[in-house]
Design a protein around this motif. Sequence first.
Motif, PDB file in Angstrom:
ATOM      1  N   TYR A  62     115.530  76.720  69.820  1.00 31.21           N
ATOM      2  CA  TYR A  62     114.605  76.041  68.914  1.00 31.21           C
ATOM      3  C   TYR A  62     114.533  76.780  67.578  1.00 31.21           C
ATOM      4  N   CYS A  99     112.813  78.372  64.349  1.00 29.99           N
ATOM      5  CA  CYS A  99     111.584  78.993  63.857  1.00 29.99           C
ATOM      6  C   CYS A  99     111.646  79.109  62.334  1.00 29.99           C
ATOM      7  N   TYR A 143     115.502  80.612  68.418  1.00 28.41           N
ATOM      8  CA  TYR A 143     114.920  81.257  69.597  1.00 28.41           C
ATOM      9  C   TYR A 143     115.178  80.393  70.821  1.00 28.41           C
ATOM     10  N   MET A 154     101.635  76.670  73.459  1.00 31.20           N
ATOM     11  CA  MET A 154     101.722  75.811  72.280  1.00 31.20           C
ATOM     12  C   MET A 154     100.350  75.341  71.808  1.00 31.20           C
ATOM     13  N   ASN A 172     110.262  71.836  69.020  1.00 31.14           N
ATOM     14  CA  ASN A 172     110.810  72.237  67.721  1.00 31.14           C
ATOM     15  C   ASN A 172     109.767  72.132  66.616  1.00 31.14           C
ATOM     16  N   TRP A 188     106.697  72.584  66.890  1.00 31.79           N
ATOM     17  CA  TRP A 188     105.789  73.732  67.054  1.00 31.79           C
ATOM     18  C   TRP A 188     106.444  75.033  66.612  1.00 31.79           C
ATOM     19  N   THR A 189     107.659  75.307  67.060  1.00 36.18           N
ATOM     20  CA  THR A 189     108.299  76.585  66.713  1.00 36.18           C
ATOM     21  C   THR A 189     108.551  76.701  65.210  1.00 36.18           C
ATOM     22  N   VAL A 192     106.751  83.633  68.193  1.00 36.13           N
ATOM     23  CA  VAL A 192     107.115  82.911  69.421  1.00 36.13           C
ATOM     24  C   VAL A 192     107.445  83.905  70.533  1.00 36.13           C
TER      25      VAL A 192
END
Length: 396
Positions: free
Chosen positions: A237, A239, A244, A261, A290, A292-293, A301
């Motif tokens: 994902y 960041c 990550y 999350m 994705n 969120w990250t 994270v």
Amino acid sequence: MTSAGALSDIKVVELGQLLAGPFCGQLLGDMGADVIKVEPPGEGDPMRLWGQGAEKVQWEVIARNKRSVSANLRIPEGQALVRSLIAKADVLIENFKPGTMEKWGLGPDVLHADNPGLIIARMSGYGQTGPYSDRAGFGGIGEAMGGWRYIVGEPDRPPSRMGVSIGDTLTATYGCIGVLSALHVRKNTGKGQVVDAALYESVLQVMEGLVPEYDRTGFIRERSGSILTGIAPSNVYICKDGEYMIGANKDSLWQRLAEAMGQPELGTDPRYATHLARGENQLELDERINAWTKTLTVDDVDALMTHYSIPAGRVYRAPEMLADPHFKAREAIIEVETERFGKLKMQNAFPKLSETPSGVRRPAPSVVGQHNAEVYGEYLGLSEADLAELAAAGAI
């Protein structure tokens, strides 16, 4: 390195070139075996020139813990010399096209007549038998036939490959497993045997349910990019400052990720609550994660994943490996004093054995035939005059 290694009493003769045979020799050498690398006079193994970057250093890894001798297997004098060497060995590794050893008078029947306890590890594209056995084969061909290449890459693009020669190293690893099994049998019977390791079958071994899925339901796996279809969430994902990897593809792990999350309700949402539901909604779920990250840094994270005990980790390149304290604590990467490049960092021997640890006991030989006098004297009792005569004949 103070340990002699688990295989310190085993003598190995390594024929062949490039990757599959030599990597098998590396594994056995790392475990303490005395590996005699036989190279063609002059140019030696092409692996000496392989690698990426300004200087070619891949040889320093694959030829560590080996002694180099030269022998011309295309003339009778060289064939006789190597046959005598093999007669003193426990293991022979070769990865020539099937039939080549027989053509040189070095087939298993001849070698076992000299040395009944000899274990012969033969690595080839298609194996020693079958209608394709006499075809030439490299690792990539085995990856294609074994099913790997077809399922790797993006769905709308041609098949991709890994950035390493996985077909070769898998075959070498299975070849090594075969050698260790054969050594165990020899303890009870005194008899050697042939280990037949094909590139395509080595790849086939790691294809999970690919064949039975088709046999039972007609399902054919297709390329799925960065995901494994139906296994979610498990992806890399984005960041704020990098990438990550998160693997929360289990109900309880997904519930913990939803909490991390700040969206705990997603943990019991019917669209995501079960393994099958997450698989059906995989793309949508990855988009949520994705989104969120992207609002966080990799460090942010990583801290959350550690706190919630979720399998996850940074996507490493060589610089990150060298800087990581865990790599250092476990000595996953070591510094070896090489003959050509001085101190050179490389992966350590693996796996770890508590009582007879593997390791790097000698650097890769810098010169073809560097140990001719040492090995041919030690194994065969040849003198300097004998070696001079062999050199004059073009045998070494």
